[in-house]
Design an enzyme around this catalytic site. Structure first.
Site, short mmCIF file in Angstrom:
data_model
loop_
_atom_site.label_atom_id
_atom_site.label_comp_id
_atom_site.label_asym_id
_atom_site.label_seq_id
_atom_site.Cartn_x
_atom_site.Cartn_y
_atom_site.Cartn_z
N ASP A 119 0.85 -1.19 0.00
CA ASP A 119 0.00 0.00 0.00
C ASP A 119 0.89 1.24 0.00
OD1 ASP A 119 -2.97 0.99 0.77
OD2 ASP A 119 -1.51 2.19 1.87
N ASP A 162 -5.03 2.22 -3.80
CA ASP A 162 -3.57 2.17 -3.91
C ASP A 162 -3.02 0.89 -3.29
OD1 ASP A 162 -4.38 2.93 -1.37
OD2 ASP A 162 -2.58 4.11 -0.98
#
Length: 503
Positions: A119, A162
């Protein structure tokens, strides 16, 4: 002459019609030299057969073309169903199929594999600051970097936002080294449209285990990733069982927080801000507190990050603003505070991006008949001014309403001095690192002297925080800092036990 039923042309014509009926359009009958009615029928049949042959040929072409189109559309649907449209990577559903397959192989004793989940730590800030277009470019660049480090037999996927995943065929002894290489590759600065981006990645991973299903395996890697995200230094974490226990506890705490924002569990306590010369209380700083019915007081260092992660921060902010304004308005009406005493409230930069924030605040003040000049909003220093300038517009609206905005924790970041010139500020609150040791640290003494001089030149109020000793207070007064907050000048209190104003 009349045509005879025994005329062989009639039999040939009937046979040709029957063949045509079965789809054979190649039959051609040669007319005779008689040029009679039967020949006329033969000529008509030949024309019809040729036309049917042409039409069926076109139909075959259309069928072939349509079949190809359907196959192409089917392939496109398959791609859409199992891949991410932005990056071209596998999506969550496709990754799930590969995880199921890999776990089945592991159960048969075949080589192990590891699942990595990663992430971007600052992706929201990138989007807020530079826009979603640049955010998409960052995601594509991350994709290219992942593809450089994985093999054809590995699976790279985008889980959403993301968050990415890599299914890599390697055993547990090789996983840490691979994770370190992946982190180094992804953390390299990237230059996109002349903007330098430092992505900052957190990675968690879990080894394949035949006792797990695909969802459990993904949950383990995801849990390890969140552990890495919480860490300041160890940005790669391997899953351990205690992490899952902590995550379940965290989930329950978030559920409790969701209920708390609708009750009186979330409240404010108030820390006085005083004049260092006269000890008169000039303002009160409202601070969020959570009194959990079972766990007792939960510090903001724990529940504020939870509120951010769970999307509850606006609700917590609304509760704090409403309660604090109610308290302050009540004190003004009862005469417990002077008419010019001000309320300081912390707000997150996200609030400044909300178009309606200033208007909603003005409405709250109007309902409570509280002057806007009595309210000060504190915004923590940092990169919170995005390219579209939404925060700056809100700050200007607040100033027009008479609400002051102070820059909190001034001096903690490298961009402090630039903000002073750019933002419509009413004052600054010095970071506690500047106050700590000010009575003996000569370097801090000179730095603070320069800051105070600059604040004076810009007509900015300057407040020291974390003042804990009389020596610190004296040193600050000598430098021209006239206002302070801290337990030396006044302890915090709940609404029911508001400390009296002094002076």
């Amino acid at each position: 002459m009349h045509e005879s039923a025994d005329d062989p042309r009639i039999k040939e014509l009937i046979d040709a019609i029957l063949r045509t009926a079965t789809g054979d359009f190649r039959t051609f009958l040669e007319p005779s030299s008689r040029r009679d009615g039967i020949d006329a029928i033969i000529v008509g049949f030949n024309a019809m057969s040729a036309r049917l042959s042409e039409l069926y040929g076109r139909l075959d072409e259309q069928v072939v073309r349509r079949t190809a189109q359907l196959e192409s559309a089917g392939e496109q649907l398959r791609i859409l169903a199992y891949s991410d449209p932005l990056t071209g990577l596998a999506n969550r559903a496709e990754l799930g199929r590969h995880l199921d397959s890999q776990l089945a192989e592991v159960s048969r004793g075949e080589p192990a594999s590891a699942l990595f989940v990663l992430d971007l730590d600052s992706f929201k800030l990138i989007n807020d600051t530079h826009g979603h277009h640049l955010g998409d470019l960052v995601l594509r660049e991350i994709t290219r970097r992942m593809q450089r480090i994985v093999r054809d037999t590995d699976v790279a996927a985008r889980l959403g936002g993301d968050e990415f995943a890599l299914l890599v065929h390697l055993d547990s002894s090789d996983a840490p080294g691979f994770a370190a290489r992946l982190l180094a590759e992804l953390n390299q600065p990237m230059v996109l449209e002349s903007i330098v981006i430092n992505p900052g990645v957190s990675i968690g991973y879990a080894q394949a285990d035949a006792s797990l299903d695909a969802e459990q395996w993904l949950q383990q890697a995801d849990t390890a990733m969140y552990e890495a995200k919480r860490s300041k230094t160890d940005k790669v974490q391997r899953f351990a069982q205690h992490m899952l226990v902590e995550r379940v506890t965290k989930s329950r705490l978030i559920a409790d927080l969701r209920s708390a924002v609708r009750t009186e569990e979330i409240y404010a306590d108030y820390l006085p801000i005083v004049d260092l010369e006269t000890s008169r209380v000039l303002a009160y700083k409202a601070r969020a507190r959570w009194d959990h019915p079972e766990k007792g007081l939960i510090p903001p260092e724990i529940f504020v990050p939870l509120a951010k992660q769970s999307g509850l921060l606006p609700a917590v902010r609304h509760r704090m603003v409403r309660n604090s304004l109610d308290d302050f308005s009540s004190w003004r009406r009862s005469g417990e505070i002077s008419a010019d005493c001000r309320l300081h409230l912390n707000i997150n930069h996200i609030a400044l991006r909300e178009d309606a924030f200033a208007a909603q605040l003005a409405e709250e003040l109007a309902v409570l008949q509280m002057p806007a000049a009595n309210l000060v909003l504190e915004v923590t220093e940092g990169h919170f001014i995005s390219e579209d300038g939404a925060e700056l517009r809100t700050m200007r609206k607040l100033r027009e309403l008479g609400i002051q905005v102070y820059l909190d924790k001034f001096g903690a970041g490298y961009s402090s001095f630039g903000y002073l010139a750019r933002l419509p500020l009413g004052g600054i609150k010095l970071d506690k690192s500047l106050t700590n040791g000010i009575e003996t640290d000569r370097v801090k003494h000179e730095v603070l002297r320069a800051i105070v001089a600059m604040a004076d030149a810009l007509a900015l109020d300057c407040i020291a925080v974390a003042v804990r000793t009389d020596q610190q207070a004296q040193a600050l007064r000598a430098l021209g800092v006239g206002t302070a907050q801290g337990y030396h000048v006044g302890a915090s209190a709940k609404r029911a036990s508001l400390p009296p104003e002094r002076g």
